[in-house]
Design a protein around this motif. Structure first.
Motif, PDB file in Angstrom:
ATOM      1  N   PHE A 559     -13.569   7.683  -4.531  1.00 26.48           N
ATOM      2  CA  PHE A 559     -13.497   6.354  -5.138  1.00 26.48           C
ATOM      3  C   PHE A 559     -13.405   5.317  -4.029  1.00 26.48           C
ATOM      4  CE2 PHE A 559     -10.881   2.714  -6.385  1.00 26.48           C
ATOM      5  CZ  PHE A 559     -11.596   2.242  -7.481  1.00 26.48           C
ATOM      6  N   ASN A 560     -14.207   4.261  -4.153  1.00 26.25           N
ATOM      7  CA  ASN A 560     -14.157   3.125  -3.228  1.00 26.25           C
ATOM      8  C   ASN A 560     -14.032   1.854  -4.047  1.00 26.25           C
ATOM      9  OD1 ASN A 560     -16.619   5.068  -2.063  1.00 26.25           O
ATOM     10  ND2 ASN A 560     -14.996   4.649  -0.603  1.00 26.25           N
ATOM     11  N   GLY A 561     -12.983   1.097  -3.790  1.00 25.81           N
ATOM     12  CA  GLY A 561     -12.773  -0.124  -4.552  1.00 25.81           C
ATOM     13  C   GLY A 561     -12.368  -1.278  -3.663  1.00 25.81           C
ATOM     14  N   SER A 562     -12.741  -2.476  -4.058  1.00 28.16           N
ATOM     15  CA  SER A 562     -12.334  -3.668  -3.328  1.00 28.16           C
ATOM     16  C   SER A 562     -12.187  -4.822  -4.307  1.00 28.16           C
ATOM     17  CB  SER A 562     -13.346  -4.031  -2.234  1.00 28.16           C
ATOM     18  OG  SER A 562     -14.557  -4.495  -2.809  1.00 28.16           O
ATOM     19  N   LEU A 563     -11.289  -5.737  -3.989  1.00 26.08           N
ATOM     20  CA  LEU A 563     -11.038  -6.899  -4.833  1.00 26.08           C
ATOM     21  C   LEU A 563     -10.666  -8.067  -3.936  1.00 26.08           C
ATOM     22  CD1 LEU A 563     -10.663  -8.045  -7.749  1.00 26.08           C
ATOM     23  CD2 LEU A 563      -8.244  -7.408  -7.532  1.00 26.08           C
ATOM     24  N   ALA A 564     -11.237  -9.230  -4.215  1.00 30.14           N
ATOM     25  CA  ALA A 564     -10.921 -10.431  -3.441  1.00 30.14           C
ATOM     26  C   ALA A 564     -10.645 -11.585  -4.398  1.00 30.14           C
ATOM     27  CB  ALA A 564     -12.069 -10.788  -2.510  1.00 30.14           C
TER      28      ALA A 564
END
Length: 681
Positions: A559-564
């Motif tokens: 799983f790869n996740g990012s949030l900005a």
């Protein structure tokens, strides 16, 4: 038969490219050891890479993208892979098949507002921004050629060079350990469009060479909504190719020579019949990297680029402007050494230089008769010579880093010339030359708490010169005209950040960063009237926010996740846009990818991506609604050398609004399904 042809091609390829190695062989032999009257060759390792990043680079917000992530996107485009990094943004939501090339600026941390790149993009250490416009030729950088990407958000200019305002995106080409000897793919989508690529890799003694090519073509989709189409409405057709050659050879046991050449051509149609654009380029670079007692990295490069564009009236549907020729040249280089000061102290010092030279030639046309109204020419040159020094100090669990940079910038030979159809001069401007000294600093600290947890904090500043496009070239996205401004000054970044990285094992990586970045004298497209804007230096663009990313691996599942989240505002006392969000900048952006590796050569992946509401202009009058898309990628091994690939873009067929100027709307890619074969040998 196929195998025989492959072996013939490979042998001729290796025979030709091994000429690069001939000067190196005698040098390498001199470093051997004499044993019992015989010469024993040293162990030579050629990586095709630059010097490794120092340990202190971890003081800044760094995110890496591995080769598997790069090559398993639904669109097959580099910008799609980069969008997995929290804070990455193009000027517009459309990708490099359906946007105007000059709008392909990239930035980080919501430091946008115009189409010029505020992030420095490097391919094998060479700046890739167009010398005239500042856009990135994304269609020329095929993801399958890359071995990995390293993104530094913020961080200032430092050793990267001027232009690293919002951060730095370092693209590294793949080597023979990551590429098969012969490989390629051909995909077909449900609109009859094709994507094809091939590469050939060979070992040259201790060195290697890679030749690769890619060709994308298709009729495209309608960017104009169905209810707004007219007879002149056209699909966003595209036809682009690129060829890259890369070779490395040892000069000594510790020194290697790297050479790279890139040729590309990109043709697109946008919105109306005849609204065609083209972007071409020829790049070459030489790099010498030493890994001995005094590590060093020396680079020289040259770029020749061109751009053309035809503007079609949205009321008469006839050409009104032929931007027929915009040749530009980029020249530059970098030299860095890392003297060994001690076990606890690391030092890097160096210099870099970049010259951008270009001019435009365009013809203003009558929408009624097609006759020539005016002939215009404009251009100039900018240059930046910088010197930098940076030192790291390790004290127990802490690592400190500090650096300084001094730049000599110049803007010269600027002009603007207008002639009537008979050649008589209507307007002639010769802008004064100017130059300045600019300084920037950066520093940070890393503190290891144990258990894979480390804290970090950094402060920095940076610099970006205005591009020749911003200084001298007006442009029209009908009916709105944006005026150039020859008086523009440099942008300057001041920022700080703090965060943590948690890496208890190779299977768990988490990070979070809080930041406050401000671009002083930011160049923005300021609205002057209903159909007129001008590029101006405004007081600042202020951006503060939080970036979070997570990478998890549980056996075959990853799983790869990012949030900005970014709170950004343009500041200019008394202006109508004061306190409003910069154009095209969302508050929220996020990405999540789930990947299942069935076996080493078979994988399934889903990517969910969200981009929050944006505004077309600086006055927040025209809205680009928030959108969430779902993509899929599947690769199933049919044979040890062959795989079936299925891709799906925007599976839920969401309406992606990429432009909204007073109700004149462009749309992004609809649901698109791909099927094809991938060859690996």
């Amino acid at each position: 038969m196929i195998l025989a042809i492959f072996n013939s091609i490979r042998n001729r390829f290796l025979a030709g490219t091994c000429l690069l190695c001939l000067p190196a062989l005698p040098v390498a032999a001199q470093d051997g050891e004499e044993i019992e009257g015989q010469q024993r060759s040293p162990i030579i390792v050629v990586t095709g890479e630059g010097l490794p990043p120092p340990q202190s680079s971890g003081a800044y917000a760094v995110k890496t993208i591995d080769r598997e992530q790069l090559t398993t996107t639904a669109s097959g485009r580099l910008e799609d892979a980069l969008a997995s990094v929290a804070g990455f943004q193009q000027f517009r939501r459309s990708d490099s098949r359906s946007s105007n090339p000059s709008a392909q600026g990239v930035t980080l941390r919501a430091l946008g507002g115009n189409a010029t790149s505020r992030a420095l993009v490097l391919l094998d250490a060479v700046p890739m921004a167009d010398p005239f416009f500042g856009f990135i030729p994304l269609s020329a950088i095929a993801p399958e050629r890359l071995g990995g990407v390293r993104v530094t958000r913020g961080g200032g200019s430092g050793p990267f060079g001027a232009g690293a305002l919002a951060g730095t995106i370092e693209l590294n080409s793949a080597g023979p350990d990551q590429l098969s000897e012969l490989g390629g793919h051909i995909y077909l989508n449900d609109r009859g469009e094709t994507e094809s690529a091939a590469h050939l890799t060979g070992r040259l003694g201790s060195g290697f060479a890679v030749v690769s090519g890619r060709w994308d073509r298709g009729r495209g989709f309608y960017t104009t909504p169905a209810e707004d189409r007219v007879d002149a409405s056209a699909r966003a057709a595209f036809d682009s190719f690129s060829v890259q050659t890369r070779a490395t050879a040892p000069l000594t046991a510790n020194v290697e020579l790297q050479a790279r050449a890139l040729i590309y051509e990109d043709h697109r149609t946008l919105r109306f019949d005849g609204a065609d654009s083209s972007s071409t380029g020829q790049d070459a670079s030489l790099r010498v990297v030493g890994r001995g007692a005094l590590p060093f990295d020396a680079l020289a490069y040259v770029q020749s680029r061109n751009f053309s564009n035809i503007v079609v009236s949205s009321t008469r549907f006839a050409p009104v402007l032929d931007q027929r020729n915009t040749p530009s040249t980029g020249l530059g280089g970098k030299f860095e050494i890392r003297p060994l000061v001690g076990e606890q102290v690391k030092l890097r010092v160096g210099t870099d230089y970049r010259l951008s030279d270009g001019q435009l030639a365009e013809v203003s046309l009558s929408a009624f008769s097609g006759s020539v109204n005016e002939r215009r020419a404009a251009g100039g040159r900018t240059s930046d010579l910088g010197v930098f020094a940076e030192s790291d100090l390790s004290i127990g669990k802490a690592t400190l880093t500090a650096g300084a940079r001094l730049d000599r910038t110049s803007i010269r030979d600027g002009f603007y010339l207008v002639r009537d159809p008979a050649g008589r001069v209507l307007r002639e401007e010769a802008y004064p030359d100017r130059s300045d000294w600019e300084h920037s600093f950066r520093g940070g600290i890393i503190y290891a708490l144990g258990g894979g947890m480390r804290l970090r904090a950094a402060a920095y500043s940076g610099l970006r010169l205005p591009t020749l496009n911003e200084l001298y070239r007006p442009f029209t996205v009908f009916p709105v005209t944006t005026q150039a401004n020859a008086d523009l000054g440099s942008e300057r970044l001041v920022g700080f950040e703090a965060g943590f990285d948690l890496v208890p094992s190779d299977d768990i990586r988490m990070s979070a960063t809080a930041f406050d970045n401000r671009v002083k004298d930011a160049i923005a497209n300021v609205t002057l009237g209903p159909v007129t804007r001008q590029r101006q230096n405004i007081d600042e663009i202020a951006s503060r926010g939080i970036e979070v990313s997570t990478d998890l691996t549980f056996g075959a599942i990853s799983f790869n996740g990012s949030l900005a989240y970014t709170d950004a505002a343009a500041r200019q006392g008394g202006a109508a846009f004061d306190g409003k969000r910069p154009a095209q900048v969302p508050a929220w952006a996020g990405s999540a990818s789930l990947r299942y590796t069935i076996q080493p050569d078979s994988v399934l992946a889903l990517t969910l991506r969200h981009v929050g509401r944006q505004f077309e202009d600086d006055l927040e009058t025209d809205i680009l609604p928030a959108v969430t898309t779902l993509d899929a990628y599947g690769e199933l091994a049919l044979h040890r050398n062959l795989a079936l690939v299925v891709r799906g873009e925007n599976l839920t067929d969401e309406e992606v609004v990429t432009r909204n100027q007073g109700g004149s709307i462009d749309l992004g890619a609809p649901r698109t399904l791909w099927l094809g074969l991938k060859l690996r040998r």
